[in-house]
Design a protein around this motif. Structure first.
Motif, short mmCIF file in Angstrom:
data_model
loop_
_atom_site.label_atom_id
_atom_site.label_comp_id
_atom_site.label_asym_id
_atom_site.label_seq_id
_atom_site.Cartn_x
_atom_site.Cartn_y
_atom_site.Cartn_z
N GLU A 1 0.81 -1.21 0.00
CA GLU A 1 0.00 0.00 0.00
C GLU A 1 0.85 1.27 0.00
O GLU A 1 0.45 2.31 -0.52
N LYS A 2 2.02 1.22 0.56
CA LYS A 2 2.85 2.43 0.63
C LYS A 2 3.35 2.86 -0.74
O LYS A 2 3.73 4.01 -0.93
N SER A 3 3.39 1.93 -1.70
CA SER A 3 3.93 2.27 -3.00
C SER A 3 2.83 2.50 -4.04
O SER A 3 3.09 2.48 -5.23
N GLU A 4 1.60 2.71 -3.58
CA GLU A 4 0.48 2.87 -4.52
C GLU A 4 0.67 4.11 -5.38
O GLU A 4 1.02 5.18 -4.92
N VAL A 5 0.42 3.93 -6.67
CA VAL A 5 0.52 5.01 -7.64
C VAL A 5 -0.76 5.01 -8.45
O VAL A 5 -1.44 4.00 -8.55
N LYS A 6 -1.11 6.15 -9.02
CA LYS A 6 -2.35 6.24 -9.79
C LYS A 6 -2.07 6.66 -11.22
O LYS A 6 -1.23 7.50 -11.49
N LEU A 7 -2.81 6.04 -12.14
CA LEU A 7 -2.77 6.42 -13.54
C LEU A 7 -4.13 6.98 -13.91
O LEU A 7 -5.17 6.39 -13.56
N GLU A 8 -4.14 8.08 -14.63
CA GLU A 8 -5.41 8.70 -15.02
C GLU A 8 -5.56 8.66 -16.53
O GLU A 8 -4.62 8.93 -17.27
N PHE A 9 -6.76 8.29 -16.98
CA PHE A 9 -7.04 8.19 -18.40
C PHE A 9 -8.20 9.12 -18.75
O PHE A 9 -9.16 9.25 -18.00
N PRO A 10 -8.14 9.77 -19.89
CA PRO A 10 -9.19 10.72 -20.28
C PRO A 10 -10.50 10.02 -20.59
O PRO A 10 -10.53 8.82 -20.92
N THR A 11 -11.59 10.76 -20.50
CA THR A 11 -12.92 10.23 -20.79
C THR A 11 -13.18 10.31 -22.29
O THR A 11 -12.98 11.35 -22.92
N LEU A 12 -13.65 9.22 -22.86
CA LEU A 12 -13.93 9.17 -24.29
C LEU A 12 -15.07 10.12 -24.66
O LEU A 12 -15.98 10.38 -23.84
N ALA A 13 -15.03 10.60 -25.87
CA ALA A 13 -16.05 11.55 -26.35
C ALA A 13 -17.30 10.78 -26.81
O ALA A 13 -17.64 10.74 -27.99
N LEU A 14 -17.98 10.20 -25.85
CA LEU A 14 -19.20 9.45 -26.13
C LEU A 14 -20.39 10.41 -26.20
O LEU A 14 -20.28 11.59 -25.88
N THR A 15 -21.54 9.88 -26.59
CA THR A 15 -22.74 10.70 -26.65
C THR A 15 -23.44 10.70 -25.29
O THR A 15 -23.16 9.87 -24.42
N GLU A 16 -24.38 11.61 -25.14
CA GLU A 16 -25.14 11.67 -23.88
C GLU A 16 -25.87 10.36 -23.62
O GLU A 16 -25.92 9.88 -22.49
N HIS A 17 -26.43 9.78 -24.67
CA HIS A 17 -27.12 8.49 -24.52
C HIS A 17 -26.16 7.41 -24.03
O HIS A 17 -26.51 6.60 -23.16
N GLN A 18 -24.95 7.39 -24.57
CA GLN A 18 -23.98 6.36 -24.17
C GLN A 18 -23.56 6.51 -22.72
O GLN A 18 -23.42 5.52 -22.00
N PHE A 19 -23.37 7.75 -22.26
CA PHE A 19 -23.01 7.95 -20.85
C PHE A 19 -24.15 7.47 -19.94
O PHE A 19 -23.90 6.89 -18.87
N LYS A 20 -25.38 7.71 -20.34
CA LYS A 20 -26.52 7.25 -19.53
C LYS A 20 -26.60 5.72 -19.53
O LYS A 20 -26.93 5.10 -18.51
N MET A 21 -26.31 5.11 -20.65
CA MET A 21 -26.29 3.64 -20.70
C MET A 21 -25.28 3.09 -19.72
O MET A 21 -25.55 2.12 -19.00
N ILE A 22 -24.09 3.68 -19.71
CA ILE A 22 -23.05 3.24 -18.78
C ILE A 22 -23.54 3.32 -17.34
O ILE A 22 -23.39 2.37 -16.55
N GLU A 23 -24.14 4.44 -17.00
CA GLU A 23 -24.62 4.65 -15.62
C GLU A 23 -25.65 3.60 -15.22
O GLU A 23 -25.54 2.97 -14.16
N HIS A 24 -26.63 3.35 -16.08
CA HIS A 24 -27.70 2.42 -15.73
C HIS A 24 -27.23 0.97 -15.72
O HIS A 24 -27.63 0.17 -14.87
N LEU A 25 -26.36 0.62 -16.67
CA LEU A 25 -25.85 -0.76 -16.69
C LEU A 25 -24.90 -1.01 -15.53
O LEU A 25 -24.86 -2.11 -14.98
N ASP A 26 -24.11 0.01 -15.15
CA ASP A 26 -23.26 -0.14 -13.97
C ASP A 26 -24.09 -0.30 -12.71
O ASP A 26 -23.73 -1.05 -11.80
N ASN A 27 -25.21 0.41 -12.65
CA ASN A 27 -26.06 0.34 -11.45
C ASN A 27 -26.71 -1.04 -11.30
O ASN A 27 -26.90 -1.51 -10.17
#
Length: 405
Positions: free
Chosen positions: A334-360
């Motif tokens: 745990e002391k050596s934990e590092v984080k990598l950040e990746f940008p958010t894809l340019a999806l459509t509003e419908h696609q972002f909502k799909m992700i939210e509901h399917l994740d839920n």
């Protein structure tokens, strides 16, 4: 049971029609088994590629008809299924033209997967309705005890990782820049979705990649797209659209028979409230190859509020514990934990909502790293019996190890 009524060009007829066919086929089979004294107590559903979307539609219909009150739904799994559609997360004239043309190549199914259709009287694309939290489809999906998916992280020219993996980021876009972490016992194929990638020492990065600027790499990624519009459009569009027109006419004929009940299915029983090949193959292969080379665009600064709140852009990883430390129960320091950040894809509003509901509703997600073939879409299920597809055995073994009977 392997469903048969959506074989061949019948996949052109759309997800709704395909789902109704599958639901009817399942009900017929259950009735046949009941008449021979075989009572079915559990049901599991596995969908491959477009079959995963058709399965989700059929599940909603079966749920609405009360089937899951009599039969317990246990496992639902998809392999390389375009849950978010196949619309490329790209911006600009070329990308919009590409998406518009692609939507018309595959008739009704194409329009639905490119999210340009309007489903019934909802005013929304079918895939958006299919993932709506208040729909019969999500409620039916929620009845399954286990929900999982497998998504190729590279070289799937038919279904990109982000849509098969229901993800708004792609940590695998530049594999040369990261280390991929695998699940114990399924090394080099099944990726650990909790810690999918780790940091790679900059000194080990390929010199060729470091020698090019971001702008130069972006230019080279656009060359196939430019060539497509300069060469393929004038020559191939006539053939492509002619094939699409032929398939559309045939599809409409089948749909008229389907709607009138002359195709062997009484569709009225499934129209319930929703809310609570050779030439063709050559053309599609050409289109898939171009789509695979396009690259991806991302949300710009200030647009992050459009993204789904169910997913993070940051992946944390840690160094392995010293193997000599026999008292270490965890492989994480745990002391050596590092984080990598990746940008958010340019999806459509419908696609972002799909992700939210399917994740839920909840999915166990398994990224798959197949390296021995140039097109991994078929290899993930080892669709052909040949040595280069043997990595598919590891995928199947992992699926079977986690399948509840």
């Amino acid at each position: 049971m392997v469903t048969k009524r959506n074989a061949g060009s019948f996949t052109y007829d759309g997800i709704e029609t395909g789902g109704e066919r599958v639901a009817h086929e399942i009900e017929e089979r259950l009735e046949e088994l009941a008449q021979t004294g075989h009572g079915i107590e559990k049901i599991s559903v596995i969908g491959y590629s477009l079959g995963g979307l058709i399965s989700r539609y059929a599940i909603g219909l079966l749920y609405s008809k009360g089937l899951f009150e009599k039969i317990t739904p246990v496992n639902f799994t998809t392999f390389a299924t375009p849950h978010l559609g196949v619309r490329t997360p790209r911006r600009g004239y070329f990308s919009n033209a590409f998406n518009a043309l692609g939507a018309r190549v595959l008739s009704t199914s194409g329009r639905q997967m490119f999210l340009i259709d309007t489903f019934r009287d909802t005013g929304r694309p079918l895939l958006s309705v299919l993932a709506d939290a208040d729909s019969i489809f999500i409620r039916g999906l929620a009845q399954f005890k286990h929900r999982s998916l497998y998504a190729n992280i590279i070289n799937d020219k038919t279904v990109a990782y982000f849509t098969a993996g229901i993800s708004q980021t792609d940590p695998f876009e530049r594999l040369d820049d990261v280390n991929v972490n695998y699940l114990n016992g399924y090394e080099d194929v099944v990726v650990d979705s909790r810690h999918p990638v780790g940091h790679k020492d900059p000194d080990s990065l390929p010199v060729v990649r470091q020698s090019f600027s971001v702008g130069t790499r972006a230019f080279f990624r656009k060359i196939p797209t430019i060539a497509f519009f300069l060469i393929f459009v004038p020559i191939g569009t006539t053939l492509l659209l002619s094939n699409a027109a032929i398939q559309s006419v045939r599809s409409r004929q089948r749909l008229r028979l389907h709607e009138t009940g002359m195709a062997g299915i009484d569709v009225k029983g499934y129209r319930i409230p929703l809310m609570i090949t050779s030439a063709r193959q050559e053309i599609e292969d050409m289109y898939e190859n171009l789509n695979n080379r396009q690259g991806q665009d991302y949300l710009e600064a200030g647009e992050e509020e459009l993204a789904s709140p169910t997913q993070q852009r940051t992946f944390s990883f840690s160094q392995k514990a010293d193997p000599a430390d026999s008292g270490a129960e965890s492989t994480v320091d745990e002391k050596s934990e590092v984080k990598l950040e990746f940008p958010t894809l340019a999806l459509t509003e419908h696609q972002f909502k799909m992700i939210e509901h399917l994740d839920n509703v909840g999915f166990k997600k398994y990224p798959i790293h197949i390296k021995n073939v140039g097109h991994t879409h078929a290899a993930i299920i080892r669709r052909m019996d040949k040595p280069s597809f043997d990595e598919g055995h590891v995928v199947a073994r992992h699926w079977l190890d986690h399948f509840e009977i």
